[in-house]
Design a protein around this motif. Structure first.
Motif, PDB file in Angstrom:
ATOM      1  N   LYS A 192       0.839  -1.213   0.000  1.00 47.03           N
ATOM      2  CA  LYS A 192       0.000   0.000   0.000  1.00 47.03           C
ATOM      3  C   LYS A 192       0.870   1.257   0.000  1.00 47.03           C
ATOM      4  O   LYS A 192       0.432   2.337  -0.365  1.00 47.03           O
ATOM      5  N   TYR A 193       2.112   1.108   0.498  1.00 47.56           N
ATOM      6  CA  TYR A 193       2.997   2.267   0.641  1.00 47.56           C
ATOM      7  C   TYR A 193       3.934   2.437  -0.561  1.00 47.56           C
ATOM      8  O   TYR A 193       4.395   3.529  -0.831  1.00 47.56           O
ATOM      9  N   TYR A 194       4.278   1.312  -1.213  1.00 47.04           N
ATOM     10  CA  TYR A 194       5.276   1.356  -2.296  1.00 47.04           C
ATOM     11  C   TYR A 194       4.634   0.778  -3.559  1.00 47.04           C
ATOM     12  O   TYR A 194       4.362  -0.431  -3.613  1.00 47.04           O
ATOM     13  N   SER A 195       4.422   1.648  -4.549  1.00 44.55           N
ATOM     14  CA  SER A 195       3.626   1.222  -5.717  1.00 44.55           C
ATOM     15  C   SER A 195       4.260   0.057  -6.469  1.00 44.55           C
ATOM     16  O   SER A 195       3.552  -0.766  -7.059  1.00 44.55           O
ATOM     17  N   HIS A 196       5.620  -0.063  -6.420  1.00 51.07           N
ATOM     18  CA  HIS A 196       6.246  -1.168  -7.176  1.00 51.07           C
ATOM     19  C   HIS A 196       5.918  -2.540  -6.561  1.00 51.07           C
ATOM     20  O   HIS A 196       6.163  -3.571  -7.177  1.00 51.07           O
ATOM     21  N   LEU A 197       5.369  -2.531  -5.354  1.00 45.96           N
ATOM     22  CA  LEU A 197       5.008  -3.820  -4.720  1.00 45.96           C
ATOM     23  C   LEU A 197       3.530  -4.149  -4.922  1.00 45.96           C
ATOM     24  O   LEU A 197       3.061  -5.208  -4.523  1.00 45.96           O
ATOM     25  N   ASN A 198       2.827  -3.190  -5.510  1.00 44.15           N
ATOM     26  CA  ASN A 198       1.379  -3.368  -5.622  1.00 44.15           C
ATOM     27  C   ASN A 198       0.970  -3.839  -7.022  1.00 44.15           C
ATOM     28  O   ASN A 198       0.819  -3.033  -7.936  1.00 44.15           O
ATOM     29  N   ASP A 199       0.795  -5.152  -7.169  1.00 44.53           N
ATOM     30  CA  ASP A 199       0.328  -5.667  -8.461  1.00 44.53           C
ATOM     31  C   ASP A 199      -1.117  -6.166  -8.336  1.00 44.53           C
ATOM     32  O   ASP A 199      -1.568  -6.999  -9.107  1.00 44.53           O
ATOM     33  N   SER A 200      -1.826  -5.631  -7.339  1.00 46.36           N
ATOM     34  CA  SER A 200      -3.239  -6.015  -7.200  1.00 46.36           C
ATOM     35  C   SER A 200      -4.051  -5.238  -8.231  1.00 46.36           C
ATOM     36  O   SER A 200      -3.617  -4.190  -8.708  1.00 46.36           O
ATOM     37  N   SER A 201      -5.230  -5.753  -8.560  1.00 42.97           N
ATOM     38  CA  SER A 201      -6.071  -4.989  -9.491  1.00 42.97           C
ATOM     39  C   SER A 201      -7.090  -4.188  -8.683  1.00 42.97           C
ATOM     40  O   SER A 201      -7.230  -4.387  -7.461  1.00 42.97           O
ATOM     41  N   SER A 202      -7.803  -3.295  -9.346  1.00 44.86           N
ATOM     42  CA  SER A 202      -8.658  -2.351  -8.617  1.00 44.86           C
ATOM     43  C   SER A 202      -9.744  -3.069  -7.796  1.00 44.86           C
ATOM     44  O   SER A 202     -10.190  -2.552  -6.778  1.00 44.86           O
ATOM     45  N   ASP A 203     -10.156  -4.262  -8.256  1.00 46.21           N
ATOM     46  CA  ASP A 203     -11.210  -4.960  -7.493  1.00 46.21           C
ATOM     47  C   ASP A 203     -10.652  -6.023  -6.535  1.00 46.21           C
ATOM     48  O   ASP A 203     -11.403  -6.804  -5.955  1.00 46.21           O
ATOM     49  N   SER A 204      -9.307  -6.046  -6.361  1.00 53.09           N
ATOM     50  CA  SER A 204      -8.726  -7.040  -5.435  1.00 53.09           C
ATOM     51  C   SER A 204      -8.982  -6.623  -3.994  1.00 53.09           C
ATOM     52  O   SER A 204      -8.958  -5.424  -3.667  1.00 53.09           O
ATOM     53  N   LEU A 205      -9.165  -7.611  -3.150  1.00 55.18           N
ATOM     54  CA  LEU A 205      -9.284  -7.320  -1.715  1.00 55.18           C
ATOM     55  C   LEU A 205      -7.893  -7.076  -1.146  1.00 55.18           C
ATOM     56  O   LEU A 205      -6.901  -7.634  -1.637  1.00 55.18           O
TER      57      LEU A 205
END
Ligand SMILES: C[S@@+](CC[C@H](N)C(=O)[O-])C[C@H]1O[C@@H](n2cnc3c(N)ncnc32)[C@H](O)[C@@H]1O
Length: 258
Positions: A192-205
């Protein structure tokens, strides 16, 4: 072929590399936090930034997640027990060296996709493995079988902290936790803090939401954690506690198995 040769070469260099023998190291440090700080893992409360690339050591700022109190809270009763522990993502081995001293009779397994590990001990088994590679995972499973260690007391995920890796590792490794044991996820909110770690999609929990649903036995939509695995979790999770450490982004989850 080129990749295989490179891996063979790296493995050879790693085998020949001089390592610090933890069996010869006597330390007068008893608390896990002192050990974490001594071995410079960011699990401690006061460590110089271990990932700083500044060779002159000018970056003297003290950082650390302060996770020791939570580890002690859940695991101090295991200090002198013959437990089996696995850490996924060991880097140079600061946390493993600390656990080696703290859990004086533990057999320790370490997984990392790189060869930066600096320590050795008769109780430590380092294995080079990228958890995204099925063949390498199979080889690691065979090692566990050979060592009669298919089930472990504690498994810690301190690897990439990438959203999908956290869920995939949980799916692969939670089944290897012994009844009564724990699966620990460090830095579970880093994505949630570092965008390069966030490969979730917009509807992911979110990871925390997923853990809550698993704890409460509520089925949810997920491309990683299928219904069969969710049912496995419903039947096997006794409790989940999420603790907040020192830094804004310091979150750690302890998932206890029935
Ligand atoms: C945060 S560091 C580990 C720090 C260490 N646990 C400590 O406390 O000192 C993360 C490590 O995870 C490893 N890693 C990242 N992704 C991985 C993967 N897919 N498979 C195996 N290791 C991985 C990296 O190579 C790196 O060494």
């Amino acid at each position: 072929m080129k990749k295989l040769i490179l891996k063979f070469y790296k493995e050879l260099i790693f085998k020949l590399k001089k390592k610090i023998d933890l069996d010869l190291k006597k330390l007068n440090l008893n608390s896990l936090n002192e050990l974490f700080n001594h071995f410079e893992t960011d699990k401690g409360s006061a460590v110089k930034n271990p990932y700083s690339k500044n060779k002159d050591n000018l970056d003297k700022s003290l950082i650390g997640h302060g996770y020791a109190e939570f580890y002690e809270f859940h695991f101090s009763y295991l200090k002198n027990k013959e437990i089996k522990l696995l850490e996924i993502g060991t880097w140079k081995g600061g946390s493993i060296a600390s656990f080696h001293h703290y859990f004086s009779k533990a057999i320790i397994f370490c997984l990392d996709r790189n060869y930066k590990f600096q320590f050795k001990s008769s109780r430590i088994n380092f294995f080079n493995c990228n958890t995204r590679n099925i063949n390498e995972l199979k080889k690691f499973e065979n090692l566990l079988i050979k060592k009669k260690s298919e089930n472990l007391d504690i498994i810690i995920d301190d690897a990439s902290h990438i959203y999908s890796d956290i869920l995939n590792n949980f799916k692969i490794f939670f089944k290897k936790v012994k009844s009564g044991g724990f699966y620990v996820i460090e830095d579970l909110n880093h994505y949630k803090y570092y965008s390069h770690l966030n490969d979730s999609s917009s509807d992911s929990l979110g990871i925390e939401e997923i853990l809550k649903l698993l704890k409460n036995g509520q089925i949810f939509k997920s491309s990683t954690l299928d219904e069969e695995f969710q049912n496995y979790c419903f039947n096997n999770i006794l409790d989940i506690s999420i603790h907040k450490g020192i830094q804004d982004d310091s979150y750690i989850a302890f998932i206890k198995k029935k």
